[in-house]
Design an enzyme around this catalytic site. Structure first.
Site, short mmCIF file in Angstrom:
data_model
loop_
_atom_site.label_atom_id
_atom_site.label_comp_id
_atom_site.label_asym_id
_atom_site.label_seq_id
_atom_site.Cartn_x
_atom_site.Cartn_y
_atom_site.Cartn_z
N LEU A 1 102.52 15.24 -16.46
CA LEU A 1 101.67 15.15 -17.67
C LEU A 1 101.54 15.84 -18.33
O LEU A 1 100.74 16.65 -19.48
CB LEU A 1 100.32 15.24 -16.26
N GLY B 1 105.76 17.44 -13.29
CA GLY B 1 105.48 17.96 -14.43
C GLY B 1 104.95 16.73 -15.30
O GLY B 1 105.05 17.11 -16.41
N ASP C 1 103.41 13.82 -11.01
CA ASP C 1 102.15 15.10 -11.68
C ASP C 1 101.71 15.48 -10.27
O ASP C 1 101.16 14.52 -10.02
CB ASP C 1 101.68 14.51 -12.78
N TYR D 1 106.36 34.87 -14.35
CA TYR D 1 107.11 33.80 -15.36
C TYR D 1 108.23 34.38 -15.29
O TYR D 1 109.65 33.39 -15.16
CB TYR D 1 106.34 33.98 -16.64
N GLN E 1 103.21 19.28 -21.15
CA GLN E 1 103.83 19.03 -22.60
C GLN E 1 105.17 18.62 -22.75
O GLN E 1 105.51 17.67 -23.16
CB GLN E 1 103.89 20.39 -23.00
N1 SER Z 1 106.33 28.66 -23.73
C1 SER Z 1 107.09 29.72 -22.73
C2 SER Z 1 106.48 31.11 -22.16
O1 SER Z 1 105.30 31.03 -23.81
C3 SER Z 1 108.17 30.30 -23.06
O2 SER Z 1 109.18 29.43 -22.19
O3 SER Z 1 106.09 31.04 -21.76
#
Ligand code: SER
Length: 318
Positions: free
Chosen positions: A10, A8, A34, A141, A12
């Site tokens: 590329l 990853g 990436d 997530y 943030q």
């Molecule tokens: N910055 C992330 C998100 O907002 C949190 O780990 O998904």
């Protein structure tokens, strides 16, 4: 760490981490990868390989080719994007962690897997959230991040793989935009303040979330990865945070520099719901005690730096 593979690269975090590690560890010791290949300093000025993190053979191949001793696995889908296709989020986030763990086990590598404040949920204590507490997230997530932490613990206990992780708060940076998180407003707001003098915020004005400026997050990765193994009790993964603020507070801080800046609110129920389920502020004391976590930036100093850097960047582009 001597030869570091970053996935990853590329993204943030990856784009800034690649540049920092190239400087600190030598340009030929950082293998950035990436799934995309775009033409920029990450892909052109150092070692770069295209890599789909679901392709375990290719991870093995690249790790052997460059004699890698550490993997920093950053490729993942974030919270808001993750809700659009939860199964896909599970497949990518978990499949890739498992692949990196398997390669690390076979080749005896050190492995960094980022976790997140998204591991917490509605029934977690909201203020000064402890390191060890209830973790029942309500996003896919978050589910993948808790499961990733547990999988890393398992590989450490069962196979002795040196896994380490950090629960990142919202990360704020000027180089590469975040991709599909709930905390992204805290980056967008700076661009809109400078470009349009107004911002339409999708998070309610009084919602607090933990945040951190990117230089502090990158230092935390390096410091954790370089600390002695026997000091790490909560290795997967540490609460870390350097500030907690609401949209209203960041707006007022930016307004000190951009006097005619205005904010409006058009709350997005999906992302607001996610934000409501996360802590107001987390307790980083285990990270401080076990490996000396510290940070340099607060809301005031970060805002000054963000405004200067983004203004310069936008001037260059126009
Ligand atoms: N910055 C992330 C998100 O907002 C949190 O780990 O998904």
């Amino acid at each position: 760490m001597k030869k570091i593979l970053i996935t990853g690269s590329l993204g943030q975090i990856g784009s800034e981490l690649t540049l920092k590690l190239r400087k600190e560890y030598g340009i030929n010791n950082i293998i950035s990868t990436d799934i995309r290949e775009i033409n920029n300093e990450i892909t052109k000025d150092g070692i770069f390989e295209t890599l789909d993190v679901l392709d375990v053979d290719k991870i093995f191949e690249i790790s052997k080719k460059y004699n890698v001793d550490t993997i920093i696995h950053l490729a993942a889908l974030l919270s808001a994007n993750g809700e659009k296709n939860p199964k896909n989020t599970w497949d990518i986030n978990m499949g890739s962690v498992l692949n990196c763990l398997e390669v690390s086990r076979e080749l005896n590598l050190k492995l960094f897997v980022p976790s997140s404040i998204a591991v917490f949920g509605n029934n977690t204590p909201k203020d000064n959230t402890p390191q060890n507490t209830i973790m029942r997230p309500n996003t896919m997530y978050g589910v993948t991040k808790v499961s990733g932490e547990m999988l890393c613990d398992y590989y450490f206990q069962k196979f002795g793989v040196d896994t380490r992780g950090l629960r990142f708060p919202g990360l704020i940076s000027y180089m590469t935009l975040p991709g599909g998180g709930t905390t992204d407003y805290a980056v967008d707001i700076y661009y809109k303040a400078i470009e349009d003098k107004k911002y339409n915020c999708y998070i309610d004005e009084n919602t607090y979330m933990d945040m951190m400026y990117m230089p502090d997050a990158l230092n935390a990765i390096v410091n954790l990865m370089e600390s002695p193994k026997d000091k790490l009790i909560n290795r997967n993964a540490y609460n870390i945070s350097s500030m907690s603020f609401s949209p209203k507070e960041i707006y007022l801080e930016i307004k000190k520099h951009i006097k005619d800046f205005e904010i409006f609110y058009d709350v997005d129920p999906i992302r607001q719901n996610i934000a409501n389920s996360w802590p107001n502020s987390i307790d980083s004391s285990c990270a401080e005690k076990e490996w000396g976590f510290k940070f340099d930036y607060n809301l005031e100093t970060m805002t000054l730096d963000m405004i200067n850097r983004i203004s310069k960047k936008l001037n260059k582009e126009s």
